[in-house]
Motif scaffolding. Structure first.
Motif, mmCIF file in Angstrom:
data_model
loop_
_atom_site.group_PDB
_atom_site.id
_atom_site.type_symbol
_atom_site.label_atom_id
_atom_site.label_comp_id
_atom_site.label_asym_id
_atom_site.label_seq_id
_atom_site.Cartn_x
_atom_site.Cartn_y
_atom_site.Cartn_z
ATOM 1 N N GLU A 95 11.796 47.437 -19.612
ATOM 2 C CA GLU A 95 10.349 47.254 -19.627
ATOM 3 C C GLU A 95 9.981 45.896 -20.220
ATOM 4 O O GLU A 95 9.138 45.181 -19.678
ATOM 5 N N GLU A 96 10.629 45.527 -21.315
ATOM 6 C CA GLU A 96 10.373 44.230 -21.939
ATOM 7 C C GLU A 96 10.755 43.076 -21.006
ATOM 8 O O GLU A 96 10.045 42.078 -20.922
ATOM 9 N N GLU A 97 11.870 43.237 -20.301
ATOM 10 C CA GLU A 97 12.298 42.221 -19.336
ATOM 11 C C GLU A 97 11.291 42.101 -18.202
ATOM 12 O O GLU A 97 10.969 40.989 -17.758
ATOM 13 N N ALA A 102 6.981 39.159 -15.517
ATOM 14 C CA ALA A 102 5.598 39.085 -15.034
ATOM 15 C C ALA A 102 4.849 37.944 -15.727
ATOM 16 O O ALA A 102 4.116 37.181 -15.085
ATOM 17 N N PHE A 103 5.042 37.806 -17.033
ATOM 18 C CA PHE A 103 4.405 36.719 -17.774
ATOM 19 C C PHE A 103 4.850 35.365 -17.223
ATOM 20 O O PHE A 103 4.035 34.466 -17.007
ATOM 21 N N ASP A 104 6.153 35.239 -16.970
ATOM 22 C CA ASP A 104 6.700 33.974 -16.463
ATOM 23 C C ASP A 104 6.155 33.608 -15.089
ATOM 24 O O ASP A 104 6.063 32.426 -14.756
ATOM 25 N N VAL A 105 5.788 34.611 -14.296
ATOM 26 C CA VAL A 105 5.171 34.329 -12.990
ATOM 27 C C VAL A 105 3.882 33.544 -13.203
ATOM 28 O O VAL A 105 3.599 32.579 -12.496
ATOM 29 N N PHE A 106 3.100 33.937 -14.200
ATOM 30 C CA PHE A 106 1.830 33.271 -14.476
ATOM 31 C C PHE A 106 2.011 31.979 -15.263
ATOM 32 O O PHE A 106 1.260 31.033 -15.078
ATOM 33 N N ASP A 107 2.998 31.945 -16.139
ATOM 34 C CA ASP A 107 3.253 30.766 -16.981
ATOM 35 C C ASP A 107 4.087 29.764 -16.173
ATOM 36 O O ASP A 107 5.271 29.575 -16.406
ATOM 37 N N ARG A 108 3.442 29.123 -15.227
ATOM 38 C CA ARG A 108 4.125 28.272 -14.248
ATOM 39 C C ARG A 108 4.893 27.112 -14.888
ATOM 40 O O ARG A 108 5.945 26.730 -14.404
ATOM 41 N N ASP A 109 4.349 26.541 -15.966
ATOM 42 C CA ASP A 109 5.035 25.401 -16.587
ATOM 43 C C ASP A 109 5.959 25.821 -17.730
ATOM 44 O O ASP A 109 6.542 24.970 -18.404
ATOM 45 N N GLN A 110 6.078 27.129 -17.937
ATOM 46 C CA GLN A 110 7.006 27.694 -18.930
ATOM 47 C C GLN A 110 6.793 27.151 -20.341
ATOM 48 O O GLN A 110 7.746 26.954 -21.088
ATOM 49 N N GLY A 140 -11.002 35.873 -20.611
ATOM 50 C CA GLY A 140 -11.650 36.530 -21.745
ATOM 51 C C GLY A 140 -11.078 37.913 -22.016
ATOM 52 O O GLY A 140 -10.884 38.310 -23.172
ATOM 53 N N LYS A 141 -10.780 38.649 -20.949
ATOM 54 C CA LYS A 141 -10.218 39.993 -21.102
ATOM 55 C C LYS A 141 -8.766 39.938 -21.583
ATOM 56 O O LYS A 141 -8.320 40.822 -22.315
ATOM 57 N N CYS A 142 -8.039 38.928 -21.151
ATOM 58 C CA CYS A 142 -6.615 38.841 -21.474
ATOM 59 C C CYS A 142 -6.342 38.192 -22.826
ATOM 60 O O CYS A 142 -5.328 38.490 -23.451
ATOM 61 N N ASP A 143 -7.210 37.320 -23.266
ATOM 62 C CA ASP A 143 -7.020 36.618 -24.543
ATOM 63 C C ASP A 143 -7.465 37.532 -25.675
ATOM 64 O O ASP A 143 -8.536 37.392 -26.239
ATOM 65 N N LEU A 144 -6.606 38.492 -26.008
ATOM 66 C CA LEU A 144 -6.981 39.545 -26.945
ATOM 67 C C LEU A 144 -7.217 39.052 -28.367
ATOM 68 O O LEU A 144 -7.985 39.648 -29.112
ATOM 69 N N ASP A 145 -6.570 37.951 -28.755
ATOM 70 C CA ASP A 145 -6.783 37.442 -30.116
ATOM 71 C C ASP A 145 -7.820 36.309 -30.151
ATOM 72 O O ASP A 145 -8.014 35.666 -31.174
ATOM 73 N N ALA A 153 2.331 37.661 -26.367
ATOM 74 C CA ALA A 153 1.842 38.783 -27.184
ATOM 75 C C ALA A 153 0.538 39.350 -26.613
ATOM 76 O O ALA A 153 0.360 40.571 -26.552
ATOM 77 N N ASP A 154 -0.381 38.471 -26.178
ATOM 78 C CA ASP A 154 -1.619 38.927 -25.531
ATOM 79 C C ASP A 154 -1.291 39.719 -24.275
ATOM 80 O O ASP A 154 -1.859 40.783 -24.019
ATOM 81 N N PHE A 155 -0.386 39.175 -23.486
ATOM 82 C CA PHE A 155 -0.007 39.776 -22.204
ATOM 83 C C PHE A 155 0.610 41.161 -22.433
ATOM 84 O O PHE A 155 0.252 42.125 -21.756
ATOM 85 N N GLN A 156 1.515 41.258 -23.411
ATOM 86 C CA GLN A 156 2.156 42.546 -23.717
ATOM 87 C C GLN A 156 1.123 43.561 -24.184
ATOM 88 O O GLN A 156 1.125 44.712 -23.754
ATOM 89 N N ALA A 157 0.219 43.143 -25.076
ATOM 90 C CA ALA A 157 -0.801 44.050 -25.602
ATOM 91 C C ALA A 157 -1.735 44.523 -24.483
ATOM 92 O O ALA A 157 -2.099 45.698 -24.426
ATOM 93 N N LEU A 158 -2.083 43.623 -23.584
ATOM 94 C CA LEU A 158 -2.954 43.976 -22.465
ATOM 95 C C LEU A 158 -2.290 45.024 -21.573
ATOM 96 O O LEU A 158 -2.910 46.022 -21.187
ATOM 97 N N LEU A 159 -1.017 44.834 -21.267
ATOM 98 C CA LEU A 159 -0.305 45.786 -20.424
ATOM 99 C C LEU A 159 -0.162 47.140 -21.109
ATOM 100 O O LEU A 159 -0.247 48.174 -20.460
#
Length: 163
Positions: A95-97, A102-110, A140-145, A153-159
Motif C-alpha cells: 500500500e505504501e509503495e 501514485a505520488f510520483d506520477v504527479f511529482d513530475r520533477d521528483q 486547496g483540498k490536497c494541501d492539508l497542512d 505526507a499531504d498525499f498520504q493523509a488525503l488518501l
C-alpha cells in the motif's frame, strides 16, 4: 469478484478506469495501457504489455482484432492477490509503495512536492481539461497542512481520509 470490494473501492476503480480510457469507449486498448505505463514510469517491455493485455482479456479475447480490457476485467485484475499477499505487513508495504508510485506520477520533477503546474500536466496527460479554478480548488483540498504545496505526507493523509 466485486463482492469483495466496498462501494467506495469500486467507485475509485471506475474513476481510474475512466482516466485510462482516454477515448471513452468503455474499454482500455493496448495504446491506452501503454500510455498509462509511460505516465507512471513503469519499465515495461512490449512483451510485458502484451502479457498484461492477455491476462486481462483471457476470457473474452476476440479470435482476430484488437484486444480491449472491459471494466469487469480491469476490476478482476486489480483485486487479484499475488501469492503470499495475505500477510498484513506485506499488505501495508504494498500500500505504501502504491501511494508513493501514485505520488510520483504527479511529482513530475521528483522534487518531493506536487506543484500547480504538475497537477495540471498530469490531468492533461490523461486527456482531462481543467480550469485554473479547478486546479486551485484541488490544491486547496490536497494541501492539508496549508503550506502551499502538496507533499507526500499531504498525499498520504488525503488518501487515508478517502477510505
Amino acid at each position: 469478484m466485486a463482492g469483495q470490494l466496498t462501494d467506495a473501492q469500486i467507485s475509485l476503480y471506475k474513476e481510474t478506469f475512466a482516466l485510462i480510457d482516454t477515448d471513452k469507449d468503455g474499454k482500455i486498448s493496448r495504446q491506452e495501457l501503454q500510455k498509462l505505463v509511460q505516465i507512471i514510469r513503469l519499465d515495461c517491455s512490449d512483451r510485458e504489455i502484451t502479457e498484461m493485455m492477455d491476462i486481462a482479456t483471457s476470457s473474452t479475447a476476440p479470435a482476430k482484432g484488437e484486444k480491449k480490457i472491459e471494466f469487469k476485467q480491469f476490476l478482476e485484475v486489480m483485486v487479484r492477490k499475488p501469492k503470499g499477499e495475505d500477510d498484513e505487513e506485506i499488505k501495508k508495504q504494498k500500500e505504501e509503495e502504491l501511494i508513493r508510485t501514485a505520488f510520483d506520477v504527479f511529482d513530475r520533477d521528483q522534487d518531493g512536492i506536487i506543484s500547480e503546474k504538475e497537477l495540471r500536466e498530469v490531468f492533461e496527460l490523461f486527456g482531462e481539461k481543467v480550469t485554473e479554478l479547478e486546479v486551485y480548488e484541488l490544491l486547496g483540498k490536497c494541501d492539508l497542512d496549508s503550506d502551499g504545496k502538496i507533499t507526500l505526507a499531504d498525499f498520504q493523509a488525503l488518501l487515508k481520509q478517502t477510505r
